[in-house]
Every structure is written in structure tokens, then in C-alpha cells.
Design an enzyme around this catalytic site. Sequence first.
Site, short mmCIF file in Angstrom:
data_model
loop_
_atom_site.label_atom_id
_atom_site.label_comp_id
_atom_site.label_asym_id
_atom_site.label_seq_id
_atom_site.Cartn_x
_atom_site.Cartn_y
_atom_site.Cartn_z
N HIS B 323 0.80 -1.23 0.00
CA HIS B 323 0.00 0.00 0.00
C HIS B 323 0.83 1.28 0.00
CE1 HIS B 323 -2.95 -3.05 1.47
NE2 HIS B 323 -3.61 -2.48 0.51
N ASP B 348 -10.93 -2.42 1.53
CA ASP B 348 -10.41 -2.61 2.88
C ASP B 348 -9.89 -1.32 3.52
OD1 ASP B 348 -7.84 -2.27 1.76
OD2 ASP B 348 -7.77 -4.40 1.25
N ASP B 402 -20.80 -0.61 -9.02
CA ASP B 402 -19.90 -1.31 -9.93
C ASP B 402 -19.05 -0.25 -10.61
OD1 ASP B 402 -18.70 -2.68 -12.02
OD2 ASP B 402 -20.46 -3.90 -12.46
N ASP B 420 -7.65 -0.41 -7.87
CA ASP B 420 -7.17 -1.54 -7.07
C ASP B 420 -8.25 -2.62 -7.05
OD1 ASP B 420 -5.95 -3.21 -5.32
OD2 ASP B 420 -6.21 -1.96 -3.55
#
Lengths: 225, 622
Positions: B323, B348, B402, B420
Site C-alpha cells: 500500500h 479494505d 460497480d 485496485d
Amino acid sequence: MKRILSRIYLITFVLSFCSIVYELILAQTLSAFLADTVLRYSVTVGLYLFSLGIGSLLAEGTFLTAPAFYLIIVEILLAVLGGFSIVFLFVADALRLSGGVFSFLAHGLIILIGILSGFEVPLLIALMDKDQPNRESLILGFNYLGAFLGTIAFAFIFYPRLGLIPSSLLVGTMNALIGILLFKAAGDKLPKGLFILQALLLVLMVCCLLNASAINDYFIKLYLR
Amino acid sequence: MPQQHKIGSIYVMTIILSACSILYELLIAQAVVSLATNMVVFYSLTIGLYLISMGLGALYFHRHFKGQGTWELLFRVEMALAIIGSLSVFIVYFAHMLAGFCEIRFFFLGGTILFLGLVMLTIIMIGFLTGLEVPLLLRLGQELRTTQVINRILAFDYFGSLLGGVLFPLVLLPHFELIQIGLAVGFINLLVALFILFMRIEKKVGLMEQALSGLLVVVFSIAFLNAGNIEQFFLKKYYYYKETSESFVSLFDPMDKYPTIERYASPYQKIDIVQVPPIASPYWEILRVYSNKYHVYPDAPTGYILFLDGFFQLWSDFEEVYHEYFAHVPVALNGKVPQDVLVLGAGDGMLMRELVKYPGIKTITQVDIDRTIVELARVHPLLRWLNNNVMADSRVKVIIADAYPFLRNNQKKFDAIYMDFPAPFDYNLSKLYSREFYSFAFKSLKDDGYAVLDAASLKALSDEKDFLKSDAQMYFHTLKAAGFQTIHFFTSRLEQDNPEALALMRKAIGDSNQLVVKERADGFGIHREEVNGQEAIAQHLLSSFMTDQEHQFIFLKKEKQASDPQYGEIVSDLFVLNKARVFLSINQSQIEAAAAEPSYVNSILRPTIPNISYWWRIKFPY
């Protein structure tokens, strides 16, 4: 007789191959155009199977009295609707229709192709000699075989190597070719005009197929505009 | 039983059995794709093989029984299907266990062949048995009444398929484990067999078979109620496949001592948080040479891995190497801190944790398809600790959508776009790596903005040499076709000549003077190499460990950037990344081409990612 029989098995095989490839091509294209891939994919498959059922119910009655004639009509419609299905979707997309209208058109296309494909097995069974025992189970067998090779061809060749637009044109051409084969199988009882229409369609499909990559580039540019 | 009722029950059976048949097909396909890499290929292979086996069943019925259908035969078929069908998911999971065992203990490709063989055998058996059903019902129906029965049964067959095809994705898959669905469908087959038995349609069924059907009812109920435990058993076998493959006996060990796998299922993916055994010394110490996280936070969480759909996502101990490079190297390459940032995927929150470190960044718009992972990032203690509670930052705005249609319809222009997404192992994800998607990204970017994407997936499917040869070409030409002029590959690279790390490695090696390295060679077999001498061994081990931590990224700009850009400043409070490592990461060979080569371009109409040549690879967690 035996030769006509084996030709009908070949036709069954090719037709079920074409139908499942149309289905997979449409499912894949819809998932590219509309959000929520998993749902689109399963709705496409469900609707397709449903309309196959409608088609086979509709095929009862008068259609079975002239199976060859109606089968040729079905092939002409399938070659046009299926062969140009992706092209239709790209045009609908380029018109910037509202989501609902686009969705309606796309699913209408799936249902139409499904109903037409549903006509095929009952018509093919009717086309065979009535005295032939267990013709339906043999026809079903070839139907499954075609579907098997259709899925394999889609996964390994049509989608990753040929691309969706050339594939749909190729399968449309196959439908048009089967129409010609049916004329040979059915003999000379069929109207001449129908044969000319069928031959013209085949020529059109082959021309499009030869220019598939230009058609492909044109529609991608339209899509990205 | 009256004639009318018999024909009615044949119609009902046709609907039920064809629904069961398509459910088996979808069920096995789902179980297989959860353990294989290229989803579309395995889905198609399963469905195709299933269909041909059904065809074989139909032909076998025609040849062998000469069209003589009996209720006794239908009873037997249903009993066999109940047993094999309900076991199908178990067989697929077990085949994967055996494949892992084989890969570790014998040779690499053997596991794949074993897996494919066992799975195919299951598909063929179930397909064959269900293929007997429709012709059998047709024959039974025809014996009762001849007119129009065939077409009616065929139509009911199609309706049953629709029923199964809609039930599976919309009702069964979101609410039940695959094992439960398998047991339930097997139970329906059993019910049909019991119906034939109790309605006295068939009187010839033997006592043994009656007893067997009764026993099956009990077994199914017990297994269904314990499906959660069974699922956990197989999850542990998947994630701890190295530990479970120590011996043939340990394959069947329930592994009670291992921590429970935390699983969150959403309509889009399975999110697993796995506690792994601590890594061995000296790697544990070496990590701490490269990252000062555990010096700053001695009680930071350690030993967790996040998996999405069974694919490695992040490792709590060293996720910074991913990251920090992903977020900051582009800022350095760009020479300017962006103001409005669009983050696609990255549910996340770890990537945003890095981005909010810049006071210059005014807004971060995050688009993720999956509400579940975003919610976990907000509330799950582990993820919240790791992402430093970034979801509460006032600059972060989350949109659940989406990314593909979002970006296509997007009108706003951004200074930076971060992409990502999970590795594009199947065609549905490959859409997010397509020329079309990158064209939308191009349009959503300000003229002096930059985009960056994670191409780390490449490494998992191809080794370093292949990466630059084939797969990177696909990325390069796809991005070129989308209009990007600057396409710069960079890698999260760490120095491999770190004296402190080498000293730790030498200490751990001690006196041993020879090391035999076995590596998966490209294609078939194993590549063997001998390393001699302590220093060479230390260098080899450190190098391969550090290479394992590497990820590939691609930095993009609309215009051609000068070959020697002015590197901008990045924030300083990082655990792993520093100025020297930024230079190390961008210093790698680049692909050059004036125009896009069409055969490499990944399009929604013709995918080149994932590479179809690797279709047969099965999934292992790491």
C-alpha cells in the site's frame, strides 16, 4: 433414408451448438453493458431456458405439419437476430436510450432467440421418419453434444481469440448454411422464393464475416464516443 | 394409482428432476470455480461436460434398454443420484485437498491432473444419470398416453431448468453453503425415489433398497445440520494446505487446534480472515529490519491474512510493502500532490489510509461494488486497526457501485485515479482491465492528472521472465489503445543487499553449506538448482523472500512525460518506503512502442487478460 437421417443428426448438432453460443455471447455482452454481472448472467440463462420451453410448446399444432418449411423460416430469423444481436445492442447503446428501454430490448432479443431455438427440436423430431424408434432420445443426444462443443468453443476460441462480434457473425453464418442444407434434406416441395431469400442471407452473412474486424472497430469507436 | 394421476406425477417429476439436474450442474460448476483460476473456462467446461454426459445417458438409454422404461429403473437412478449428487461438492473439495497434497509431496502438475480427473469423473457420473431421466420419463409417459406427451414433457423439462437456473443464483447461493445445497438437491432425488416406493407405483423394489433409502434420510439430515462444521473443515484444509499435506493421515485430521477461519459471504465475494502460524525465524526478524512498524507499535496485530475469494489480498505484518508503494510512488513520479482523488475498489481502506496522510488531498471518492467489505473496513477490529479508522475521515466519500458503469457515466474530472481490483482471473473481472474501462478512466482524468493501477496479479500466474514478455505486453498495449502516453511500470522493490538482513540470514544458516532449490518450472516438471557456500545461500534465501514481497504497478499519464521527471516529495511518516526505495522501485526496464498492437489489446469484446494459456491452473492460497 439413412443419409437424410444422419443429415438431420448433423443439423441438430449444429443448431444446438449455435443456440448455446448465442446465449453465452449475449450473456457476456449484457454483462459488459449493464451493471451487476452475476445477476445479468443468471437472468439471461434463466430467460433463455424459459423461452426455449415456450418455443417448444408453440411448436405443437400446425407447425409440425410442414416441419422443413418452418424450420427454414426459423433459421432465417435466427441468422438475422442472432448473427447481428451484438450489433443491435451496440446500436441501441449508441442511441443513448434510457436504461429501462435498453434492458427491455436486450432481454426481448434473448427471449426471441430462445423461442426460435425452442422450435428446433420438435420440428426436427417431426422431420424424421415416424417409424424410427426412439428418435427423440437420439435427437436429444445430438442436441447435448452440440451444446457441449458450443460451450467449449465459446470459452477457448470464440470469446478469447475471435471476439464477440466476429463470433456472432460466424454463428449466424452457420445458421444460414443449415437453412441451405435443409433445402437438400426436404427435397423440392419448398417454394423457390424462400431459397433465394436464404441464399441472399448467406451471401450477406459471409460478406459481414469477411469484414468482421472493421465492423468490430467501428462499433468500439461508437461505444467509446 | 389412476392413469390421470400417474401422468400428472410424471409432469411434476419432470419439472422437479430437470430443476435438480441444472442445480447439480450449477452447483458443481460453482464448487469447481471456487477452487480454479479461470472461472469462465471452468464454468463452461463443467456445463459442457455435464451436457455431453447427459447426451451419453440419453444415448445409453436408447441402446441398452431399447426404450423399455420401468419405474424400477427410475427408482434406481434416483437412489444413485441422491448418493453421488449429495457427495459431489465433497468430492470436488476432497479432490482439491489431494491436489495440494500431490503438489507438495510429488510433482507440481500431478495435483492439477488429479483434480481435473476426479472432478470430471464426478461430472460425468451425475450428468450420465440425469441424462437417463428425461428419456425415461418420456417413455413412461408415452406408455400411458401417446398424444402430445413428448412436447409437454420437453416443455416441462425447460421450465424445470428455468426454475433451477433462477433458484440457484437468487435464492440458494446467497443463503446456503454449497455443501448444504448439494445435500438438499440430493434429498429431493431421494424424495422422488421414496414417492415411487410409497405410492406403490413400483412393487418390485427390494427390501435392501428400501432400507437404504431410509438410512439416507437420516444421514442427509445429520449432514445438513452440521454443514457449518463441514464447511469449516474444508476451509481449514484449503488455507492450511501445507500443514495438512504432511502425511496422508493428516489429510483427514479435523485440525481443531488451528484457529477458526472467519468468513463473510457477500453476493460478490467470499471474504476470509485467516490466522496463520507465525513465520519462522529468521524471516520474522528480517521483516523488522525492513519495516519499523513493530518498533513504533510493538502490539500491532500480527499473523493475519485477508483473502478475497480464496486469493491472497493482504498480510497484516507486511501489507505496507504493497500500500505504501501503491499510494506514494505515483505522487513522487507525478511531482505534485493531487487534490481530488478517485479510488476504485480497495474496499479494505488500506490504500486510503496512505492517501489521507497528504494534507493537500481535499477529497477521496471511493467506489466499491461490495457493501460488506466496506462495512468490515469500518467496524472489524483488525481491519479498522490496520486502516487507522480511515473510513471515519471527513474527506472520504464512499459510493457503493460497480466501477465499470460508474466510470462510464462519470462526468467529474479527477487529479488522480487509483485502480485496485482483485486479480483478473476471470472474464468478469477482466472488464475492469479492458481498453474500454481505461478509456473511461482517461476521460475522467484532468489533463495533468495521473492514474495508477495494480498489476500484481501478473506475478501469481507467471514468473518474472514471462511477466515482461507476455502479460505486461497485454497491459501495455491495452493502456496504449485507451490513449495513455506515459505508461510506466514500477515494482514494490526492497534492497536485497541489506547488511543487517544478510547477517541475520547468515546466522540462521549456520554451518550448512549446500541448499537444493526446487522451483516450479514453466510448463511441466520441477526446476532444480544447487546453491553452495554460506554467503551464496544467504543471498539466495534473502533474495527469494524479498522477491515474494514484490508487486507490480503501472503509472499512467495522458501526455508523454519527460524521461527524467522531477521527483516530488512524499510524506515521511512511513513504515517501509523511503527515498532510496522509491528510486529502486521505478528503476526497471520499460516497454516501448509507438502504437498499440491490436492482438494484445484486452477488450470487453475479446479478452486477452487473463491469458487463456493458463486456463488449467487451480487455486492455492499462496
